[in-house]
Design a protein around this motif. Structure first.
Motif, mmCIF file in Angstrom:
data_model
loop_
_atom_site.group_PDB
_atom_site.id
_atom_site.type_symbol
_atom_site.label_atom_id
_atom_site.label_comp_id
_atom_site.label_asym_id
_atom_site.label_seq_id
_atom_site.Cartn_x
_atom_site.Cartn_y
_atom_site.Cartn_z
ATOM 1 N N ALA A 289 -47.870 -9.157 31.851
ATOM 2 C CA ALA A 289 -47.967 -7.794 31.336
ATOM 3 C C ALA A 289 -47.842 -6.774 32.458
ATOM 4 O O ALA A 289 -47.218 -5.714 32.291
ATOM 5 C CB ALA A 289 -49.295 -7.612 30.604
ATOM 6 N N ARG B 212 -52.521 -7.328 20.237
ATOM 7 C CA ARG B 212 -51.342 -8.199 20.253
ATOM 8 C C ARG B 212 -50.398 -7.920 19.084
ATOM 9 O O ARG B 212 -49.412 -8.617 18.907
ATOM 10 C CB ARG B 212 -51.765 -9.671 20.209
ATOM 11 C CG ARG B 212 -52.708 -10.087 21.319
ATOM 12 C CD ARG B 212 -52.072 -9.961 22.651
ATOM 13 N NE ARG B 212 -52.946 -10.402 23.726
ATOM 14 C CZ ARG B 212 -52.786 -10.084 24.995
ATOM 15 N NH1 ARG B 212 -51.763 -9.316 25.337
ATOM 16 N NH2 ARG B 212 -53.608 -10.515 25.917
ATOM 17 N N ASN C 82 -47.707 -3.529 20.810
ATOM 18 C CA ASN C 82 -46.730 -3.942 21.814
ATOM 19 C C ASN C 82 -45.613 -2.919 21.950
ATOM 20 O O ASN C 82 -45.154 -2.618 23.066
ATOM 21 C CB ASN C 82 -46.124 -5.298 21.453
ATOM 22 C CG ASN C 82 -47.118 -6.437 21.536
ATOM 23 O OD1 ASN C 82 -47.004 -7.420 20.814
ATOM 24 N ND2 ASN C 82 -48.114 -6.332 22.419
ATOM 25 N N VAL D 220 -41.017 -9.248 23.725
ATOM 26 C CA VAL D 220 -42.171 -9.284 22.820
ATOM 27 C C VAL D 220 -41.879 -10.201 21.633
ATOM 28 O O VAL D 220 -42.698 -11.059 21.260
ATOM 29 C CB VAL D 220 -42.512 -7.864 22.328
ATOM 30 C CG1 VAL D 220 -43.494 -7.911 21.160
ATOM 31 C CG2 VAL D 220 -43.105 -7.041 23.462
#
Length: 263
Positions: free
Chosen positions: A21, A124, A129, A177
């Motif tokens: 990340a 999440r 995202n 993602v």
């Protein structure tokens, strides 16, 4: 042994423990700084902004953790401390470059989305995202803008090359993602797999339309990864660590080829 355990606990409390990340958050900003240095190259403002963005990331991850805990006091010290350091480093930048405040509402909105997701423990989720991707990719245009001495965009970051950097990273990172979801949280989902493949095909077609060989090579490589790795995982176990290593390599390749395309 005790001091090692204490050090590990301390580092986990103060530093991001998701290197993937962090790479995704920082690589667009670094790409903008590197590209501006190559182009016109003598302003330190872009690197100053990279440091500010790193501190923003530290504020975000620590504040999101505090939000996720629903206000537990043991997680409050870190965001407060990072905010203080960010103010010390960032306020002089804002005073010297007040035009960057035009992006403050957008960044505040994206941060709010992130914190709402953390409070709901849905960090999440696809929408959370997407907000993170938008924030990190915008920084490519901004660091490019402030790295180019005398840049005269009406709105900071709206130059053609800065937008190219942001859009290219946005396509790649949202594709990442989707790919990771097909490997972990949505593994086995035909819908997510179809969306991931369609996104990567679209990215490759856009690269071909742009006509840049580096972007086409990047699109082809990422599409191959998005197709091949999930298929392999249907017959063999692919651990999250292995997925992370694949994405780290993809992030490094993305950084290099997007910078090459920009310069």
């Amino acid at each position: 042994q005790a001091w090692r355990t204490n050090l590990r606990i301390w580092s986990r409390r103060w530093f991001p423990h998701q290197p993937g990340a962090l790479v995704m958050a920082m690589s667009p900003a670094l790409a903008g700084a590197v590209t501006s240095w190559w182009e016109q190259g003598r302003s330190a403002a872009s690197w100053w902004l990279v440091v500010c963005w790193l501190l923003c990331y530290c504020v975000q991850f620590s504040a999101a953790r505090w939000m996720k805990s629903h206000g537990a006091r043991r997680w409050l010290t870190q965001p407060v401390a990072y905010c203080v350091v960010l103010c010390v480093v960032g306020l002089p930048f804002v005073l010297m470059h007040p035009d960057i405040l035009v992006w403050a509402p957008a960044m505040a909105l994206l941060a709010a989305v992130s914190f709402i997701a953390a409070w709901r423990r849905e960090e999440r989720s696809l929408w959370a995202n997407a907000a993170a991707v938008c924030a990190s990719c915008l920084m490519a245009a901004l660091t490019f803008h402030y790295g180019c001495a005398g840049a005269a965009d009406d709105i900071p970051g709206m130059s053609g090359k800065g937008l190219l950097l942001s859009c290219a990273f946005g396509m790649v990172q949202f594709g990442s993602v989707l790919f990771v979801k097909t490997m972990i949280r949505e593994r086995g989902s035909k819908r997510y797999l179809a969306v991931s493949w369609a996104w990567h095909v679209g990215a490759l077609l856009l690269a071909a339309f742009e006509g840049d060989a580096a972007l086409v090579a990047l699109g082809a490589a990422l599409l191959s990864r998005a197709v091949a790795v999930p298929i392999v995982s249907m017959r063999h176990t692919v651990r999250p660590l292995h997925t992370g290593l694949v994405e780290f390599a993809a992030s490094m390749l993305t950084f290099v080829l997007i910078v090459v395309a920009a310069i």
